[in-house]
Design a protein around this motif. Sequence first.
Motif, PDB file in Angstrom:
ATOM      1  N   MET A   1       0.828  -1.189   0.000  1.00  0.00           N
ATOM      2  CA  MET A   1       0.000   0.000   0.000  1.00  0.00           C
ATOM      3  C   MET A   1       0.869   1.248   0.000  1.00  0.00           C
ATOM      4  O   MET A   1       1.870   1.309   0.691  1.00  0.00           O
ATOM      5  CB  MET A   1      -0.925   0.025   1.214  1.00  0.00           C
ATOM      6  N   THR A   3       0.888   5.781  -0.312  1.00  0.00           N
ATOM      7  CA  THR A   3       0.143   7.033  -0.190  1.00  0.00           C
ATOM      8  C   THR A   3       0.790   8.054  -1.121  1.00  0.00           C
ATOM      9  O   THR A   3       1.977   7.954  -1.463  1.00  0.00           O
ATOM     10  CB  THR A   3       0.158   7.572   1.247  1.00  0.00           C
ATOM     11  N   GLN A  34      -9.712  -3.417  -7.644  1.00  0.00           N
ATOM     12  CA  GLN A  34      -9.102  -2.789  -6.475  1.00  0.00           C
ATOM     13  C   GLN A  34      -9.611  -1.347  -6.357  1.00  0.00           C
ATOM     14  O   GLN A  34     -10.290  -0.826  -7.249  1.00  0.00           O
ATOM     15  CB  GLN A  34      -7.585  -2.777  -6.593  1.00  0.00           C
ATOM     16  N   ARG A  79      -4.678   6.834  -0.985  1.00  0.00           N
ATOM     17  CA  ARG A  79      -4.089   5.705  -0.271  1.00  0.00           C
ATOM     18  C   ARG A  79      -4.498   4.423  -0.976  1.00  0.00           C
ATOM     19  O   ARG A  79      -5.680   4.205  -1.251  1.00  0.00           O
ATOM     20  CB  ARG A  79      -4.551   5.676   1.185  1.00  0.00           C
ATOM     21  N   GLY A  80      -3.513   3.569  -1.267  1.00  0.00           N
ATOM     22  CA  GLY A  80      -3.817   2.320  -1.944  1.00  0.00           C
ATOM     23  C   GLY A  80      -2.658   1.872  -2.822  1.00  0.00           C
ATOM     24  O   GLY A  80      -1.538   2.351  -2.656  1.00  0.00           O
ATOM     25  N   LEU A  82      -5.850  -0.768  -2.679  1.00  0.00           N
ATOM     26  CA  LEU A  82      -6.365  -1.542  -1.564  1.00  0.00           C
ATOM     27  C   LEU A  82      -7.239  -2.686  -2.058  1.00  0.00           C
ATOM     28  O   LEU A  82      -7.902  -2.590  -3.101  1.00  0.00           O
ATOM     29  CB  LEU A  82      -7.183  -0.646  -0.630  1.00  0.00           C
TER      30      LEU A  82
END
Length: 226
Positions: A1, A3, A34, A79-80, A82
């Motif tokens: 992950m 950012t 995703q 963010r991801g 994910l």
Amino acid sequence: MQTGKGQVTELILQDGLRSARLSCPVNLIPAPGQYLLASSDSGSLLPVPIFYTHSAPQGFIVAAPVPDSWSPGTGLYLRGPLGHGFTLPVSARRVLLGAIDAAPARLRGLIPPALRQDAAVVLITDSASDDLPHDVEVQPMSALDDVLEWADYVALDIAREHMDGVRERLGRIDRWADGKEAQILIRTPMACGGVADCGVCAVTTKSRWKLVCRDGPVFAWQELFE
């Protein structure tokens, strides 16, 4: 992950809905199915999950609809990627994409790889579906049962609140999933992105509760419904 920061570079109309072209670092581009959590720099209280629909220079096209507050130049904190996305088998030659209760934007990312491996693609939807490749056949939701029998790979997109209805409908089709790979993307709020285990996005599976934000949002059909 990872950012990082992104920016809305253009608003576009996709499948009759408001979408956006997003610039971002390549490591933040999600695979089909995703998602990223996106917060605008204008001070939005909660991040929103955004999905890939197809590629664009220096970023990607976000699956419609996007927040009304977004406009060209809006900065985003991202963010991801994910969650678990779709997995298109290399052996798939008859691909069914089913947008059960929404526009097919979150399924569009599967079309290019399916066509590259010479698969026939049928999109099942009752929503608008603009700018599709000529090789993609579009059928209404009423054709779902017949196309399920034909397909060897099935990808569905459905809201969590409609899962029981889909389970009931497909449960009446004898042995429809035999010999097929079937996956389902569940749409539901996922504000914490698996960080807080808040349970807002929880779904029941055969054996226990699972969190869509972390264990999904794409699940194997057998994991959810058999």
